[in-house]
Design a protein around this motif. Structure first.
Motif, PDB file in Angstrom:
ATOM      1  N   ALA A  67       0.823  -1.204   0.000  1.00  0.00           N
ATOM      2  CA  ALA A  67       0.000   0.000   0.000  1.00  0.00           C
ATOM      3  C   ALA A  67       0.858   1.256   0.000  1.00  0.00           C
ATOM      4  CB  ALA A  67      -0.929  -0.008   1.211  1.00  0.00           C
ATOM      5  N   VAL A  68       1.910   1.277   0.845  1.00  0.00           N
ATOM      6  CA  VAL A  68       2.785   2.451   0.893  1.00  0.00           C
ATOM      7  C   VAL A  68       3.530   2.617  -0.422  1.00  0.00           C
ATOM      8  CG1 VAL A  68       4.847   3.394   2.012  1.00  0.00           C
ATOM      9  CG2 VAL A  68       3.022   2.388   3.398  1.00  0.00           C
ATOM     10  N   LYS A  69       3.958   1.514  -0.999  1.00  0.00           N
ATOM     11  CA  LYS A  69       4.757   1.561  -2.221  1.00  0.00           C
ATOM     12  C   LYS A  69       3.960   2.128  -3.395  1.00  0.00           C
ATOM     13  CE  LYS A  69       7.216  -1.998  -2.803  1.00  0.00           C
ATOM     14  NZ  LYS A  69       7.572  -3.405  -3.043  1.00  0.00           N
ATOM     15  N   PHE A  70       2.679   1.776  -3.488  1.00  0.00           N
ATOM     16  CA  PHE A  70       1.916   2.148  -4.676  1.00  0.00           C
ATOM     17  C   PHE A  70       0.971   3.320  -4.454  1.00  0.00           C
ATOM     18  CE2 PHE A  70       3.222  -2.156  -5.622  1.00  0.00           C
ATOM     19  CZ  PHE A  70       3.622  -2.068  -6.944  1.00  0.00           C
ATOM     20  N   SER A  71       0.863   3.801  -3.237  1.00  0.00           N
ATOM     21  CA  SER A  71      -0.004   4.966  -3.029  1.00  0.00           C
ATOM     22  C   SER A  71       0.615   6.231  -3.606  1.00  0.00           C
ATOM     23  CB  SER A  71      -0.286   5.157  -1.531  1.00  0.00           C
ATOM     24  OG  SER A  71      -1.098   4.123  -1.046  1.00  0.00           O
ATOM     25  N   GLY A  72       1.950   6.338  -3.583  1.00  0.00           N
ATOM     26  CA  GLY A  72       2.616   7.504  -4.127  1.00  0.00           C
ATOM     27  C   GLY A  72       2.552   8.680  -3.162  1.00  0.00           C
ATOM     28  N   ALA A  73       3.330   9.722  -3.494  1.00  0.00           N
ATOM     29  CA  ALA A  73       3.363  10.923  -2.652  1.00  0.00           C
ATOM     30  C   ALA A  73       1.966  11.523  -2.532  1.00  0.00           C
ATOM     31  CB  ALA A  73       4.336  11.943  -3.230  1.00  0.00           C
ATOM     32  N   GLY A  74       1.604  11.864  -1.299  1.00  0.00           N
ATOM     33  CA  GLY A  74       0.280  12.431  -1.052  1.00  0.00           C
ATOM     34  C   GLY A  74      -0.804  11.391  -0.851  1.00  0.00           C
ATOM     35  N   GLY A  75      -0.460  10.098  -0.933  1.00  0.00           N
ATOM     36  CA  GLY A  75      -1.459   9.045  -0.759  1.00  0.00           C
ATOM     37  C   GLY A  75      -1.775   8.776   0.710  1.00  0.00           C
ATOM     38  N   GLU A  76      -2.766   7.956   0.916  1.00  0.00           N
ATOM     39  CA  GLU A  76      -3.191   7.608   2.270  1.00  0.00           C
ATOM     40  C   GLU A  76      -3.329   6.084   2.376  1.00  0.00           C
ATOM     41  OE1 GLU A  76      -6.788   9.531   3.307  1.00  0.00           O
ATOM     42  OE2 GLU A  76      -5.971  11.575   3.153  1.00  0.00           O
ATOM     43  N   VAL A  77      -2.891   5.547   3.504  1.00  0.00           N
ATOM     44  CA  VAL A  77      -3.028   4.124   3.814  1.00  0.00           C
ATOM     45  C   VAL A  77      -3.660   4.012   5.196  1.00  0.00           C
ATOM     46  CG1 VAL A  77      -1.858   1.928   4.187  1.00  0.00           C
ATOM     47  CG2 VAL A  77      -1.042   3.495   2.403  1.00  0.00           C
ATOM     48  N   THR A  78      -4.753   3.272   5.282  1.00  0.00           N
ATOM     49  CA  THR A  78      -5.483   3.133   6.547  1.00  0.00           C
ATOM     50  C   THR A  78      -5.556   1.661   6.917  1.00  0.00           C
ATOM     51  OG1 THR A  78      -6.825   5.069   6.017  1.00  0.00           O
ATOM     52  CG2 THR A  78      -7.630   3.610   7.766  1.00  0.00           C
ATOM     53  N   VAL A  79      -5.157   1.360   8.140  1.00  0.00           N
ATOM     54  CA  VAL A  79      -5.244   0.004   8.683  1.00  0.00           C
ATOM     55  C   VAL A  79      -6.324   0.016   9.760  1.00  0.00           C
ATOM     56  CG1 VAL A  79      -4.026  -1.875   9.852  1.00  0.00           C
ATOM     57  CG2 VAL A  79      -2.798  -0.402   8.227  1.00  0.00           C
ATOM     58  N   THR A  80      -7.349  -0.819   9.599  1.00  0.00           N
ATOM     59  CA  THR A  80      -8.446  -0.878  10.562  1.00  0.00           C
ATOM     60  C   THR A  80      -8.490  -2.269  11.189  1.00  0.00           C
ATOM     61  OG1 THR A  80     -10.057  -1.555   8.878  1.00  0.00           O
ATOM     62  CG2 THR A  80      -9.786   0.804   9.268  1.00  0.00           C
ATOM     63  N   VAL A  81      -8.937  -2.300  12.445  1.00  0.00           N
ATOM     64  CA  VAL A  81      -9.087  -3.555  13.181  1.00  0.00           C
ATOM     65  C   VAL A  81     -10.452  -3.545  13.845  1.00  0.00           C
ATOM     66  CG1 VAL A  81      -8.140  -5.081  14.951  1.00  0.00           C
ATOM     67  CG2 VAL A  81      -6.612  -3.598  13.636  1.00  0.00           C
ATOM     68  N   ARG A  82     -11.204  -4.636  13.681  1.00  0.00           N
ATOM     69  CA  ARG A  82     -12.518  -4.725  14.320  1.00  0.00           C
ATOM     70  C   ARG A  82     -12.888  -6.200  14.495  1.00  0.00           C
ATOM     71  NH1 ARG A  82     -13.827  -4.177   8.905  1.00  0.00           N
ATOM     72  NH2 ARG A  82     -15.542  -5.511   8.176  1.00  0.00           N
ATOM     73  N   ALA A  83     -13.771  -6.433  15.430  1.00  0.00           N
ATOM     74  CA  ALA A  83     -14.328  -7.778  15.632  1.00  0.00           C
ATOM     75  C   ALA A  83     -15.603  -7.896  14.804  1.00  0.00           C
ATOM     76  CB  ALA A  83     -14.630  -8.027  17.107  1.00  0.00           C
ATOM     77  N   ASP A  84     -15.699  -8.989  14.037  1.00  0.00           N
ATOM     78  CA  ASP A  84     -16.863  -9.118  13.161  1.00  0.00           C
ATOM     79  C   ASP A  84     -16.990 -10.575  12.711  1.00  0.00           C
ATOM     80  OD1 ASP A  84     -19.036  -8.291  11.530  1.00  0.00           O
ATOM     81  OD2 ASP A  84     -17.718  -8.351   9.791  1.00  0.00           O
ATOM     82  N   GLY A  85     -18.242 -11.041  12.582  1.00  0.00           N
ATOM     83  CA  GLY A  85     -18.507 -12.361  12.019  1.00  0.00           C
ATOM     84  C   GLY A  85     -17.894 -13.504  12.796  1.00  0.00           C
ATOM     85  N   GLY A  86     -17.876 -13.412  14.122  1.00  0.00           N
ATOM     86  CA  GLY A  86     -17.298 -14.477  14.911  1.00  0.00           C
ATOM     87  C   GLY A  86     -15.791 -14.542  14.816  1.00  0.00           C
ATOM     88  N   GLY A  87     -15.146 -13.465  14.417  1.00  0.00           N
ATOM     89  CA  GLY A  87     -13.696 -13.445  14.289  1.00  0.00           C
ATOM     90  C   GLY A  87     -13.178 -12.028  14.324  1.00  0.00           C
ATOM     91  N   THR A  88     -11.992 -11.840  13.786  1.00  0.00           N
ATOM     92  CA  THR A  88     -11.321 -10.543  13.768  1.00  0.00           C
ATOM     93  C   THR A  88     -11.008 -10.163  12.328  1.00  0.00           C
ATOM     94  OG1 THR A  88     -10.335 -10.969  15.935  1.00  0.00           O
ATOM     95  CG2 THR A  88      -9.302  -9.285  14.570  1.00  0.00           C
ATOM     96  N   VAL A  89     -11.299  -8.915  11.985  1.00  0.00           N
ATOM     97  CA  VAL A  89     -11.091  -8.415  10.627  1.00  0.00           C
ATOM     98  C   VAL A  89     -10.059  -7.302  10.664  1.00  0.00           C
ATOM     99  CG1 VAL A  89     -12.150  -7.339   8.616  1.00  0.00           C
ATOM    100  CG2 VAL A  89     -13.433  -9.014   9.944  1.00  0.00           C
ATOM    101  N   LEU A  90      -9.024  -7.427   9.847  1.00  0.00           N
ATOM    102  CA  LEU A  90      -8.027  -6.370   9.659  1.00  0.00           C
ATOM    103  C   LEU A  90      -8.076  -5.944   8.204  1.00  0.00           C
ATOM    104  CD1 LEU A  90      -6.523  -8.815  11.564  1.00  0.00           C
ATOM    105  CD2 LEU A  90      -5.033  -6.855  11.982  1.00  0.00           C
ATOM    106  N   THR A  91      -8.175  -4.663   7.970  1.00  0.00           N
ATOM    107  CA  THR A  91      -8.308  -4.134   6.607  1.00  0.00           C
ATOM    108  C   THR A  91      -7.195  -3.139   6.341  1.00  0.00           C
ATOM    109  OG1 THR A  91     -10.703  -4.367   6.769  1.00  0.00           O
ATOM    110  CG2 THR A  91      -9.860  -3.007   4.981  1.00  0.00           C
TER     111      THR A  91
END
Length: 486
Positions: free
Chosen positions: A362-386
């Protein structure tokens, strides 16, 4: 399959019982009827021997008393009829309308009659017998008796119920035996199915017990175990080869790089210095490939131990590690998660390495001025990282090929990377019984989502996240670059 086998055995048993018991039931009904008919014919013959005087007009004699006593004792109506069908003598229970007509016709023609041939439980008519009265070869009349068939029907019904009971016991015995036989036959098949699923889930040490079932299935179990051993050995040899080859290649590669570095001070020609720099870059690239192969070999091992991991703390650790590189490339990297821990049940380092690959991409291809967001949440009987970015993203066809080894997008051929990062992440996620999905971002970019199962209820024994370390390009020499994908 067991139910089908039992049903087939039961159907065969029922057909055999029907084939045996149906004629036996008919024979029993005929036998009981013949016994009664023989008794009635004997009685009617005796009455015919006493009926001569009554038909010659000499009075009924002892016949009237005999018929009355016979009727009173057995409840069987009897009558003496002359050739003009007139009733000469009859008992009080005589009823001429109960099928006596055909019997009388047969007797007046000089032949005995007894019917019916068989009394069935559902019949309601009597047993009728008729015997001709002869005098010097001339038929003077006939003796007719009508006997209630209730006793015969009861006897036949009792015999049939006994046959039905024996048949039911035979069916129950057949079902019990069929279940036992089907279980004996199918037990190795059931175990073979279970072991096949265990091996498919990664437990390659599972084997079938070869001493169950018939000889053919025992041979099948033995052959399956031999096949599983051979496949497991081939896989171990393949992974060992990859690991050993990667490890052994690092030694000459390290020596080569040292020798190339020693040549640097002696190079004065600008073209020579450029070639020297390119040679060092190629050795770094080869080192990256070897590191990725080693990581992939370790990720595909059969020993998939599971641990409880705090996904929030791990994500925070990886974001902090990649933050210097993101700042260097002018990319905004942030974490979107609550302070509360969110636990996941994974193989060791699965979340760490998967996030490293996704954040690096994500950092490599976002380029200057880009944004990368990492989210963590509990969902669907498990854990979701995006991990979502604002880069160019991928097409639908590229998303389908993204997990293939050494695959890289056509527009990323000149970007650092070897095409193994996402493969390693996918192997680790799959070993954790998780899911890795990717989709187009809105309005642009790429969204990669990791799902891991939640741990079992109870106090978790959490494995601490690794110490925060910067990404290779920010804190170390080029040869330390971790695996990347895209």
């Amino acid at each position: 399959m067991r139910r089908r086998l039992v049903i087939s055995y039961l159907l065969l048993m029922v057909l055999v019982l029907l084939a045996l018991e149906t004629p036996l039931a008919a024979t029993l009904a005929t036998r009981e009827t013949d016994r009664v008919r023989a008794d009635r014919l004997a009685d009617a013959t005796r009455f015919a021997s006493l009926a001569g005087p009554a038909l010659r007009g000499g009075g009924s004699g002892p016949l009237d008393g005999e018929l009355a006593a016979y009727d009173a004792l057995y409840g069987i109506g009897a009558a003496v009829v002359d050739r003009e069908r007139r009733t000469v003598v009859a008992s009080s229970g005589w009823k001429p309308d109960e099928g006596a007509g055909p019997a009388l016709d047969t007797a007046l023609s000089g032949q005995q009659f007894s019917g019916p041939e068989s009394v069935w439980p559902w019949d309601s008519g009597p047993v009728v017998t008729a015997v001709p009265i002869n005098d010097g070869g001339e038929v003077l009349g006939a003796v007719v008796t009508t006997s209630p068939a209730d006793g015969v029907r009861r006897s036949v019904t009792v015999w049939w119920l006994l046959l039905a009971g024996i048949g039911l016991l035979a069916v129950l015995a057949c079902v019990s035996t069929a279940f036992g036989l089907a279980g004996w036959v199918l037990r190795p098949v059931t175990e073979l199915d279970a072991v096949t699923h265990e091996i498919a889930e990664g437990r390659r040490a599972a084997r079938v017990r070869p001493r169950l079932g018939p000889p053919e299935l025992r041979r099948l179990a033995t052959s399956f175990n031999h096949m599983a051993d051979a496949v497991s050995d081939v896989m171990d040899r393949q992974r060992a080869f990859v690991a050993h080859a990667s490890h052994q290649l690092r030694n000459p590669l390290t020596a080569l790089r040292l020798r190339v570095e020693e040549l640097g001070p002696s190079l004065t020609d600008p073209d020579g210095r450029a070639e020297h720099r390119l040679a060092l870059e190629e050795t770094d690239r080869l080192a990256t490939v070897l590191d990725a192969l080693l990581t992939l070999a370790r990720a595909e091992r059969e020993e998939n131990q599971r641990v409880t991991v705090d996904a929030t703390a791990t994500a925070a650790s990886r974001v902090a590690a990649w933050l210097p590189l993101a700042r260097h490339r002018e990319v905004a990297l942030r974490l979107d998660a609550t302070d509360a821990p969110v636990y996941a049940w994974t193989v060791p380092t699965a979340i760490d390495q998967a996030l490293d690959a996704l954040i690096d991409n994500a950092v490599k291809f976002s380029g200057a001025g880009g944004e990368v967001t990492v989210t963590v949440r509990a969902d669907g009987g498990g854990t979701v990282l995006t991990v979502g970015d604002t880069g160019p993203g991928m097409t639908a066809s590229q998303l389908d090929q993204a997990t293939e080894r050494f695959w890289r997008a056509p527009d990323a051929q000149n970007v650092d990377g070897v095409g193994l990062g996402l493969t390693i992440a996918a192997v680790l996620v799959d070993a954790s019984d998780g899911r890795l999905t990717m989709r187009q971002g809105e309005p642009r970019g790429l969204v990669a989502e990791l799902w891991f199962p939640a741990p079992a209820p109870g106090p978790p024994e959490v494995v601490a996240p690794p110490e925060v370390a910067g990404p290779p390009e920010a804190v170390g020499p080029p040869e330390a670059v971790g695996p990347v994908w895209r």
